[in-house]
Design an enzyme around this catalytic site. Structure first.
Site, PDB file in Angstrom:
ATOM      1  N   GLN A  35       0.813  -1.220   0.000  1.00 19.29           N
ATOM      2  CA  GLN A  35       0.000   0.000   0.000  1.00 19.29           C
ATOM      3  C   GLN A  35       0.849   1.275   0.000  1.00 19.29           C
ATOM      4  O   GLN A  35       0.439   2.308  -0.516  1.00 19.29           O
ATOM      5  CB  GLN A  35      -0.930   0.025   1.221  1.00 19.29           C
ATOM      6  CG  GLN A  35      -2.037  -1.017   1.177  1.00 19.29           C
ATOM      7  CD  GLN A  35      -2.914  -0.885  -0.055  1.00 19.29           C
ATOM      8  OE1 GLN A  35      -3.260   0.222  -0.480  1.00 19.29           O
ATOM      9  NE2 GLN A  35      -3.251  -2.005  -0.672  1.00 19.29           N
ATOM     10  N   HIS A  37       3.655   1.775  -1.625  1.00 14.88           N
ATOM     11  CA  HIS A  37       3.973   2.082  -3.027  1.00 14.88           C
ATOM     12  C   HIS A  37       2.732   2.649  -3.736  1.00 14.88           C
ATOM     13  O   HIS A  37       2.826   3.599  -4.507  1.00 14.88           O
ATOM     14  CB  HIS A  37       4.391   0.813  -3.779  1.00 14.88           C
ATOM     15  CG  HIS A  37       5.680   0.219  -3.308  1.00 14.88           C
ATOM     16  ND1 HIS A  37       5.744  -0.989  -2.657  1.00 14.88           N
ATOM     17  CD2 HIS A  37       6.959   0.663  -3.402  1.00 14.88           C
ATOM     18  CE1 HIS A  37       7.015  -1.275  -2.370  1.00 14.88           C
ATOM     19  NE2 HIS A  37       7.769  -0.287  -2.805  1.00 14.88           N
ATOM     20  N   LYS A 150      10.086   6.833   4.382  1.00 15.19           N
ATOM     21  CA  LYS A 150      10.651   5.771   5.237  1.00 15.19           C
ATOM     22  C   LYS A 150      12.163   5.709   5.019  1.00 15.19           C
ATOM     23  O   LYS A 150      12.935   5.545   5.948  1.00 15.19           O
ATOM     24  CB  LYS A 150      10.024   4.407   4.954  1.00 15.19           C
ATOM     25  CG  LYS A 150      10.567   3.337   5.903  1.00 15.19           C
ATOM     26  CD  LYS A 150       9.818   2.058   5.803  1.00 15.19           C
ATOM     27  CE  LYS A 150      10.296   1.211   4.657  1.00 15.19           C
ATOM     28  NZ  LYS A 150      11.702   0.741   4.832  1.00 15.19           N
ATOM     29  N   SER A 186       6.867  -2.107   4.485  1.00 11.18           N
ATOM     30  CA  SER A 186       8.125  -2.427   3.811  1.00 11.18           C
ATOM     31  C   SER A 186       7.970  -3.791   3.157  1.00 11.18           C
ATOM     32  O   SER A 186       7.277  -4.671   3.694  1.00 11.18           O
ATOM     33  CB  SER A 186       9.249  -2.491   4.848  1.00 11.18           C
ATOM     34  OG  SER A 186      10.360  -3.174   4.313  1.00 11.18           O
ATOM     35  N   SER A 187       8.640  -3.946   2.023  1.00 15.36           N
ATOM     36  CA  SER A 187       8.601  -5.247   1.341  1.00 15.36           C
ATOM     37  C   SER A 187       9.204  -6.328   2.224  1.00 15.36           C
ATOM     38  O   SER A 187       8.887  -7.504   2.100  1.00 15.36           O
ATOM     39  CB  SER A 187       9.384  -5.161   0.036  1.00 15.36           C
ATOM     40  OG  SER A 187       8.917  -4.065  -0.705  1.00 15.36           O
TER      41      SER A 187
END
Ligand code: PAF
Length: 283
Positions: A35, A37, A150, A186-187
């Site tokens: 979300q 991105h 971030k 974060s991924s």
């Protein structure tokens, strides 16, 4: 959504749109989209005629091989998500397409922004970021490019690179997108074990307390306080905590009233490294 994998094809497509005076918003990513991105893409859509997203896991910005290997790759889901938010163009190059046979970084001088925090603990990281972002800017030639706060140090470094190299693109920082429990999206979050995922919101809870205490306590005292808080958290190992001037990213011990500060943190949750930050100025 149009998908391009070669520089030649995307350049030729975008140049015809530029001739029609269409503005291009660009969101560079390493995939494993979430979300956070999508919020960047939405911002870009509000301000530009079309939005290009790149998905490229850039090898030169990883200091550890295993981190690159384990970086989540979810291109099918990424493509679905991008279509669901009506992204116009996806650029999906291979490593060879970007680097030919020379997978190395250009060396950059970011006027000292690169030496602390991520720069100190991830050798060569910002040269890798500078290399790929500059290359992508040259291919896409966006009017505006969007980055999440971030990675606040990365954002400042990219702004510095754009200024120093006189690149014709406006760099826009966007607020951190958080899970309901406060963990910064974060991924890497998908790789946390259940126990580490449950422990991770402590990072933002601590940052919020630092924000409250800032002013009454100085940066030196707060740094000690944060380190002590993390001692009570066996699942989270603090790598660094720092209060720094937002502009220069130079760490401070005692704050001055005319400057804006931010608290930065990196924590290991098992072998997953998480970063976060919070603004300390109250407007
Ligand atoms: O923030 C990221 O995902 C990456 O560092 C970026 C900007 C896409 C460059 O690879």
């Amino acid at each position: 959504m149009k998908i391009f994998i070669t520089k030649t094809e995307i350049k030729s497509y975008l140049s015809s749109l530029k001739e029609q005076n269409k503005s291009i918003g660009f969101v560079p990513t390493m995939g494993a989209l979430h979300q956070g991105h999508l919020s960047l893409i939405k911002k870009a859509q509000q301000k530009n005629d079309l939005v290009v997203v790149s998905v490229f896991v850039n090898p030169t910005q990883f200091d550890k091989k295993e981190d690159l290997i384990n970086y989540p790759k979810t291109i099918e889901n990424d493509t679905k998500l991008l279509k669901s938010v009506s992204c116009d163009v996806l650029f999906l190059p291979s490593v060879e397409e970007i680097y030919d046979n020379n997978v190395t970084s250009e060396r950059f001088d970011f006027d000292g922004l690169e030496h602390q925090m991520e720069g100190e603990f991830r050798e060569g990281h910002f040269d890798g970021v500078g290399t790929i972002v500059k290359t992508l800017f040259e291919i896409i030639t966006p009017n505006k490019a969007y980055f999440g706060e971030k990675d606040f140090q990365q954002l400042q470094i990219i702004k510095k690179m754009v200024a120093k190299h006189r690149l014709d693109v406006k760099v826009k920082g966007c607020p951190i997108f958080r899970e309901e429990d406060g963990l910064a999206m974060s991924s890497r979050n998908t790789r946390l074990t259940e126990a580490h995922r449950n422990a991770a919101p402590f990072i933002y809870e601590t940052l919020k307390k630092v924000r409250k205490k800032f002013g009454t306590n100085n940066a030196l005292e707060l740094t000690e306080w944060v380190k002590n808080q993390f001692k009570k958290q066996p699942l989270l190992d603090i790598e660094y905590f720092m209060i720094a001037d937002e502009k220069t990213l130079k760490p401070t011990k005692y704050q001055e009233s005319d400057k804006k500060y931010r608290a930065f943190i990196a924590v290991f949750a098992g072998n997953i490294r998480l970063i976060d930050n919070i603004s300390l100025h109250k407007d």
